[in-house]
Design an enzyme around this catalytic site. Structure first.
Site, PDB file in Angstrom:
ATOM      1  N   ASP A   1       0.880  -1.435   0.286  1.00 24.89           N
ATOM      2  CA  ASP A   1      -0.270  -0.104   0.247  1.00 24.89           C
ATOM      3  C   ASP A   1       1.115   1.651   0.245  1.00 24.89           C
ATOM      4  O   ASP A   1       1.827   1.497   0.926  1.00 24.89           O
ATOM      5  CB  ASP A   1      -0.493   0.272   1.332  1.00 24.89           C
TER       6      ASP A   1
ATOM      7  N   HIS B   1     -10.577  -1.226  -8.189  1.00 24.67           N
ATOM      8  CA  HIS B   1     -10.066  -0.050  -6.744  1.00 24.67           C
ATOM      9  C   HIS B   1      -8.692   1.001  -7.221  1.00 24.67           C
ATOM     10  O   HIS B   1      -9.204   2.434  -7.610  1.00 24.67           O
ATOM     11  CB  HIS B   1      -9.268  -1.106  -5.644  1.00 24.67           C
TER      12      HIS B   1
HETATM   13  C1  HEM Z   1      -9.996  -0.133   3.082  1.00 23.60           C
HETATM   14  C2  HEM Z   1      -9.133   0.747   2.646  1.00 23.60           C
HETATM   15  C3  HEM Z   1      -8.409   0.720   1.648  1.00 23.60           C
HETATM   16  C4  HEM Z   1      -7.970  -0.497   1.446  1.00 23.60           C
HETATM   17  C5  HEM Z   1      -6.540  -1.837   2.044  1.00 23.60           C
HETATM   18  C6  HEM Z   1      -5.919   0.434  -0.011  1.00 23.60           C
HETATM   19  C7  HEM Z   1      -5.413   0.070  -0.104  1.00 23.60           C
HETATM   20  C8  HEM Z   1      -4.307   0.025  -1.723  1.00 23.60           C
HETATM   21  C9  HEM Z   1      -3.876  -0.571  -2.247  1.00 23.60           C
HETATM   22  C10 HEM Z   1      -3.441  -2.402  -1.676  1.00 23.60           C
HETATM   23  C11 HEM Z   1      -3.507  -0.042  -3.193  1.00 23.60           C
HETATM   24  C12 HEM Z   1      -2.314  -0.172  -4.388  1.00 23.60           C
HETATM   25  C13 HEM Z   1      -1.015   0.676  -3.841  1.00 23.60           C
HETATM   26  C14 HEM Z   1      -0.749   2.053  -3.590  1.00 23.60           C
HETATM   27  O1  HEM Z   1      -0.884   2.972  -5.203  1.00 23.60           O
HETATM   28  O2  HEM Z   1      -1.058   2.674  -2.935  1.00 23.60           O
HETATM   29  C15 HEM Z   1      -4.711   1.622  -3.366  1.00 23.60           C
HETATM   30  C16 HEM Z   1      -3.762   2.590  -4.766  1.00 23.60           C
HETATM   31  C17 HEM Z   1      -4.679   3.753  -4.299  1.00 23.60           C
HETATM   32  N1  HEM Z   1      -5.601   4.035  -3.602  1.00 23.60           N
HETATM   33 FE1  HEM Z   1      -5.974   2.519  -1.817  1.00 23.60          FE
HETATM   34  N2  HEM Z   1      -6.709   1.689   0.164  1.00 23.60           N
HETATM   35  C18 HEM Z   1      -8.154   1.813   0.479  1.00 23.60           C
HETATM   36  C19 HEM Z   1      -8.510   2.500   0.628  1.00 23.60           C
HETATM   37  C20 HEM Z   1      -8.883   3.798  -0.361  1.00 23.60           C
HETATM   38  C21 HEM Z   1      -9.652   4.726   0.132  1.00 23.60           C
HETATM   39  C22 HEM Z   1     -10.859   5.346   0.756  1.00 23.60           C
HETATM   40  C23 HEM Z   1      -9.097   5.709  -1.239  1.00 23.60           C
HETATM   41  C24 HEM Z   1      -9.419   7.308  -2.200  1.00 23.60           C
HETATM   42  C25 HEM Z   1     -10.312   7.822  -0.953  1.00 23.60           C
HETATM   43  C26 HEM Z   1      -8.187   5.208  -1.650  1.00 23.60           C
HETATM   44  C27 HEM Z   1      -7.681   5.817  -2.714  1.00 23.60           C
HETATM   45  C28 HEM Z   1      -6.045   5.068  -3.387  1.00 23.60           C
HETATM   46  C29 HEM Z   1      -5.368   5.903  -4.649  1.00 23.60           C
HETATM   47  C30 HEM Z   1      -5.318   6.798  -4.529  1.00 23.60           C
HETATM   48  C31 HEM Z   1      -4.323   5.010  -5.405  1.00 23.60           C
HETATM   49  C32 HEM Z   1      -3.900   4.523  -5.883  1.00 23.60           C
HETATM   50  C33 HEM Z   1      -4.376   4.216  -7.135  1.00 23.60           C
HETATM   51  C34 HEM Z   1      -3.682   5.086  -8.597  1.00 23.60           C
HETATM   52  O3  HEM Z   1      -2.118   5.361  -8.827  1.00 23.60           O
HETATM   53  O4  HEM Z   1      -2.768   3.154  -8.935  1.00 23.60           O
HETATM   54  N3  HEM Z   1      -7.801   3.999  -1.643  1.00 23.60           N
HETATM   55  N4  HEM Z   1      -5.161   1.430  -2.212  1.00 23.60           N
END
Ligand code: HEM
Length: 358
Positions: free
Chosen positions: A153, A226
């Site tokens: 993450d 996601h």
């Molecule tokens: C259950 C809660 C969440 C988990 C476990 C989670 C996990 C992850 C993971 C594993 C990634 C891929 C690696 C990375 O680029 O960081 C990711 C990407 C991302 N997440 Fe989450 N996330 C969660 C909630 C959220 C929420 C609520 C938002 C925004 C409101 C968010 C926004 C993003 C964004 C902007 C990316 C990067 C996307 C990209 O540029 O490819 N995440 N998240």
């Protein structure tokens, strides 16, 4: 240090990723003495971080403090940050980004839990009976930055100048330059259900490979992944990023497994757009399947003042002339000129007015 392009030093919003983080959300008691105590505390935060942090050189201790819309009006009155409003809810039924009470947030980070613990203790001691803690989460680094669900993450986070560009208010709201917005949500996971999925299905949900953390090819990555739903472009096709510092937390003995989501931006709108895409779907119905295994149990939006403004807020008297750097130390207060509804009054249905990134 203030980056050259910034006129006001931000709080440590884009501080180094750490091994440990405490997230404390509190409500402020309704009496004038409590409000005065919280205002006075604003001038103590930096000194406490310095004093506690000195005990472990290289421990990377930091603390970011933010205020909700309602709290801002009650504590400080006008002027107010242009983008600050109560948390907007998205979705419905089982899949809902809910708003929960909270006037004040402390995001404490360090490479050792004892540093977070000691700073939290000192900060709470100064607040004494002025606040009631409504949520406290102690997050930990999970191996190589793995979220609770086993994927790395934070990979796509902006860094350096890019992080500053996406998180720090500049000319768009000059009186609040150096500030940021922070949106938090506490998620609980159905780990049994998640772990029962084949790894390939999990990878489709996230949009990246699990072991190596490589983005899936566009022709393989579903539109409901996601990664797809949280990638935003502006009208010119440039990507708009936010800065996340999520942390896993939990109590295995109680069957509790969670992710504390924390996102910083210079405007709440992109984070809200991501929430809409995740919970409602883009187009509606094409929602984030991560939410079939994750439930948001808290939600709050806060304004993070610049470091000098945080200190100057100690002297702010609501209803007095709108100036940031006042030099008198009055502890009296009048009611703010433009008090808005209490935290219970949420802008539900405000979805319609939200600008879209297409
Ligand atoms: C259950 C809660 C969440 C988990 C476990 C989670 C996990 C992850 C993971 C594993 C990634 C891929 C690696 C990375 O680029 O960081 C990711 C990407 C991302 N997440 Fe989450 N996330 C969660 C909630 C959220 C929420 C609520 C938002 C925004 C409101 C968010 C926004 C993003 C964004 C902007 C990316 C990067 C996307 C990209 O540029 O490819 N995440 N998240």
């Amino acid at each position: 240090m203030t980056p050259a392009s910034l006129t006001q030093e931000p709080q440590s919003v884009s501080s180094a990723v750490t091994r440990s983080a405490f997230f404390i959300v509190a409500t402020i008691n309704e009496d004038a003495t409590s409000r005065a105590a919280v205002r006075a505390w604003c001038a103590d935060v930096a000194n406490l971080v310095r004093a506690v942090g000195k005990r472990v050189p290289g421990g990377n201790l930091s603390c970011v403090v933010g205020f909700s819309s309602d709290a801002w009006d009650k504590l400080f009155g006008e002027p107010r940050p242009a983008g600050l409003h109560p948390f907007r809810e998205f979705g419905s039924g089982e899949r809902k980004a809910i708003a929960t009470p909270g006037d004040l947030i402390m995001h404490i980070r360090a490479d050792q839990t004892d540093l977070c613990f000691e700073l939290a203790t000192q900060l709470m001691k100064r607040l004494e009976d002025a606040v009631v803690t409504v949520d406290e989460v102690h997050g930990f680094r999970n191996f190589d930055m793995r979220a609770m669900i086993g994927f790395v993450d934070g990979t796509e986070n902006p860094e350096g100048d890019e992080a500053v560009h996406f998180t720090v208010i500049q000319d768009e709201d000059p009186e609040f330059a150096g500030g940021s917005y922070v949106l938090v949500q506490k998620y609980l996971h159905d780990m049994k259900g998640w772990n029962a999925l084949p790894v390939e299905a999990q990878e489709h949900i996230i949009g990246r490979t699990k072991l190596q953390d490589i983005e899936l090819d566009e022709d393989v990555k579903p539109s409901w992944s996601h990664s797809s739903l949280t990638t935003l472009d502006d009208a010119e096709g440039n990507e708009i990023k936010i800065l996340r510092d999520n942390m896993p937390f939990g109590r295995p003995g109680q069957g509790e497994f969670g992710t504390y989501f924390i996102g910083y931006a210079r405007d709440p709108q992109p984070i809200e757009q991501m929430l809409e895409n995740m919970f409602v779907g883009l187009p509606p119905g094409n929602y984030d399947r991560l939410l079939d295994f994750s439930r948001a149990v808290t939600g709050g939006l806060f304004f993070v003042p610049s470091q000098p403004l945080l200190e100057a807020l100690a002297d702010r008297v609501p209803g007095a002339a709108p100036t940031i750097a006042v030099d008198n130390h009055k502890q009296t207060e009048s009611e703010p000129a433009a008090a808005v509804s209490a935290d219970g009054s949420l802008a539900i249905g405000s979805l319609k007015g939200a600008p879209r990134y297409e």
